[in-house]
Design a protein around this motif. Structure first.
Motif, PDB file in Angstrom:
ATOM      1  N   TYR A 402     -25.359 -26.877  -2.268  1.00  0.00           N
ATOM      2  CA  TYR A 402     -26.291 -26.417  -1.240  1.00  0.00           C
ATOM      3  C   TYR A 402     -27.749 -26.576  -1.654  1.00  0.00           C
ATOM      4  N   ASN A 406     -30.457 -28.531   0.500  1.00  0.00           N
ATOM      5  CA  ASN A 406     -31.636 -27.855   1.052  1.00  0.00           C
ATOM      6  C   ASN A 406     -32.914 -28.619   0.716  1.00  0.00           C
ATOM      7  N   VAL A 409     -33.109 -31.406   3.135  1.00  0.00           N
ATOM      8  CA  VAL A 409     -33.529 -30.911   4.449  1.00  0.00           C
ATOM      9  C   VAL A 409     -35.040 -30.798   4.493  1.00  0.00           C
ATOM     10  N   GLN A 410     -35.611 -30.283   3.400  1.00  0.00           N
ATOM     11  CA  GLN A 410     -37.063 -30.135   3.358  1.00  0.00           C
ATOM     12  C   GLN A 410     -37.754 -31.502   3.416  1.00  0.00           C
ATOM     13  N   ASN A 413     -37.838 -32.758   6.842  1.00  0.00           N
ATOM     14  CA  ASN A 413     -38.852 -32.074   7.639  1.00  0.00           C
ATOM     15  C   ASN A 413     -40.253 -32.572   7.301  1.00  0.00           C
ATOM     16  N   TYR A 449     -23.863 -30.023   7.336  1.00  0.00           N
ATOM     17  CA  TYR A 449     -24.652 -28.996   6.681  1.00  0.00           C
ATOM     18  C   TYR A 449     -26.132 -29.142   7.056  1.00  0.00           C
ATOM     19  N   MET A 450     -26.625 -30.379   7.015  1.00  0.00           N
ATOM     20  CA  MET A 450     -28.039 -30.612   7.285  1.00  0.00           C
ATOM     21  C   MET A 450     -28.371 -30.404   8.767  1.00  0.00           C
ATOM     22  N   GLU A 452     -26.947 -28.212  10.586  1.00  0.00           N
ATOM     23  CA  GLU A 452     -26.995 -26.755  10.766  1.00  0.00           C
ATOM     24  C   GLU A 452     -28.309 -26.171  10.265  1.00  0.00           C
ATOM     25  N   LYS A 453     -29.036 -26.945   9.432  1.00  0.00           N
ATOM     26  CA  LYS A 453     -30.333 -26.501   8.945  1.00  0.00           C
ATOM     27  C   LYS A 453     -31.480 -26.951   9.851  1.00  0.00           C
TER      28      LYS A 453
END
Length: 546
Positions: A402, A406, A409-410, A413, A449-450, A452-453
């Motif tokens: 995870y 994460n 994911v950042q 973004n 997973y990504m 869901e983020k």
């Protein structure tokens, strides 16, 4: 049978009608009718009265002629006359004593011929026209022969090929009227002497064949309309503009009128009362831009400036900035430009908006105008495969994965102009279809997973390649460990998917679902090991899988 000049004329007219019309340039009046008188003089086995006109007999004929060129005519001629020997029908002073023995004859000769007239090629308007005539034809003869002065006549008739060679002179008195004189010699094609009834037996051409001379003189009337190709009322021979279109007014030389004297004839001149330019159909052009004043929407265009069809400065790329003011005159159609005609560059990175994948964020041209991913972020993505782990023989992410997910994911973004390719791979152990499904499901698990983020679904693609794209040797445990991986590769949205560029095409999970198909192979969510491709020879201890 009675023969007459009327019969000759009718036959001649019929034959002339069948002659093909010439397409060469001809005189104004190209048809002619000639009437003439003639006299015939015999030479043959009995003797000769050539050039003896003391006891001449006369006849007449009709010729229809067709002008072909100044050096050549074609004609049809019919002639009827009496041929006698001796000339007066009784005198024997010119007889050949060895052959004649008092013989004499009188023949009514009608000949019809198609003549080829070769003229001295002088101008048609010249007064005299010498010529040579070659005329093959047909002779029809009715003859009375006498074997002696006291013998009764022997009458016979026959037809024969008749060939004439003649010399003559045509005198053109007026454009439609002339006279001619002609002297020629006729040869018959038969050697059985049916004309005079005597066969000399000679093999010499001039002694073997009976022949006769024909002297003719007559009048010729020419008829036909002067050729006026363009129908403007001026004959071609006087027309300096012989191709004037029908209905156009012309001057005495046959050339179209030009009222304003600008060199453009009135029928082509859009401004016939004002001097103008030939290039503009006779209309003026004050600013010299090549557009007539009447059509010029920009009549004061500076000299030397290129203009369009309306006379306004040319704007080649259609961006609203005239070429002579446009610093970027080849801007593609539809591209927004600034006041200088150059494409707008909103973020000022040197990449115009229409080529910039990230027009609101500065980036180098080498990266299509988008910000480049920082080196530390690239490292996180490149090494992510080491930290993404799954439960044994499953597609379930371990919680240890995870933190790395994460971080990715950042990064997604931070770089909204990029998409992410997730590609799952396995080693070669186990069945092919099982491995393929497992690679798909593990890639899909990371994608889920990504998503869901908060990462949009259209920015992440998941694919599975199974065991088809190894990066190490599957024969060793270390190699197999390296081959069991999930790759994370960023790429600019809209470009080719990074996994596809690296490994080749493979359908995404979204593609498979959109087609209504199931993932290949058996489900991998269970705990049992997949069936080996080859059954072992003996039971072996269970080995850990992926």
């Amino acid at each position: 049978m009675k023969h007459s000049l009327f019969t000759t004329a009718v036959v001649g007219l019929g034959l002339l009608a069948a002659v093909p019309r010439s397409q060469a340039q001809t005189a104004d009046q190209k048809f002619g009718v000639s009437g003439y008188v003639s006299t015939l003089q015999y030479r043959g086995d009995l003797g000769s009265n050539f050039w003896d006109l003391r006891h001449a007999s006369y006849g007449g004929g009709l010729t229809l002629s067709r002008y072909i060129s100044k050096g050549f005519d074609i004609n049809l001629s019919g002639n009827q006359a009496v041929l006698r020997y001796p000339g007066d029908g009784s005198s024997f002073t010119n007889q050949n004593p060895a052959l004649s023995n008092g013989r004499r004859f009188s023949a009514n000769v009608t000949n019809l011929g198609l003549g080829l007239k070769f003229k001295l090629p002088v101008k048609d308007e010249f007064f005299v026209h010498p010529y040579i005539l070659l005329q093959p034809g047909l002779a029809i003869v009715y003859t009375d022969r006498y074997a002696s002065p006291t013998a009764a006549n022997s009458r016979t008739s026959f037809g024969s090929f008749d060939g004439q060679v003649a010399l003559g002179l045509d005198f053109h008195l007026t454009p439609g009227f002339g006279v001619f004189v002609q002297a020629g010699q006729h040869y018959l094609d038969r050697d059985d002497d049916r004309l005079d009834g005597v066969n000399s037996g000679s093999s010499n051409f001039f002694d073997k064949y009976d022949r006769y001379m024909q002297f003719s003189a007559g009048l010729t009337a020419a008829f036909g309309k002067a050729k006026d190709t363009d129908g403007d009322g001026v004959p071609d021979r006087k027309d300096k503009c012989p191709d004037t279109p029908t209905g156009v007014k012309v001057d005495v030389n046959g050339c179209p009128l030009d009222t304003d004297g600008d060199g453009v004839p009135d029928y082509q001149d859009k401004c016939p009362d004002v001097k103008g330019l030939a290039a503009l159909q006779g209309c003026p052009d004050a600013d010299g831009d090549g557009v007539a004043d009447a059509d010029d929407k920009c009549p004061n265009t500076p000299a030397g400036v290129r203009v369009d069809a309306t006379g306004c400065p040319l704007d080649s790329d259609g961006d609203g900035v005239a070429d002579y003011l446009d610093k970027c005159p080849n801007t593609p159609a539809g591209v927004k430009v600034d006041a200088t005609g150059c494409p707008i560059d909103t973020d000022g990175d040197g990449v115009p908006d229409y080529q910039d994948k990230c027009p609101d964020r500065a980036g180098p041209a080498s990266n299509k105008g988008c910000p480049e991913i920082k080196a530390e972020d690239k490292k996180i993505l490149n090494e992510a495969t080491k930290y993404i782990n799954f439960d044994f023989n499953k597609a379930t992410l371990k919680t240890s994965s995870y933190a790395k997910l994460n971080q990715m994911v950042q990064i997604m973004n931070d770089y909204p102009d990029y998409s992410l390719s997730i590609a799952g791979h396995t080693d070669s152990k186990g069945a092919d279809d099982y491995n393929l499904r497992l690679s798909y499901e593990r890639a899909a698990s990371a994608r889920k997973y990504m998503l869901e983020k908060g990462i949009p679904a259209d920015r992440i693609e998941a694919r599975g390649y199974g065991e088809t794209k190894p990066i190490a040797d599957n024969k060793t445990a270390a190699g197999q460990a390296l081959n069991r991986r999930v790759d994370f590769d960023p790429y600019l949205t809209g470009d080719t998917n990074a996994a596809e560029a690296k490994y080749g095409p493979a359908p995404t999970i979204a593609d498979i679902k959109a087609a209504g198909n199931k993932l290949p192979g058996k489900k991998t969510t269970g705990t049992g090991a997949p069936r080996s491709r080859k059954a072992p020879l003996k039971k072996a201890p269970t080995k850990k899988r992926k």
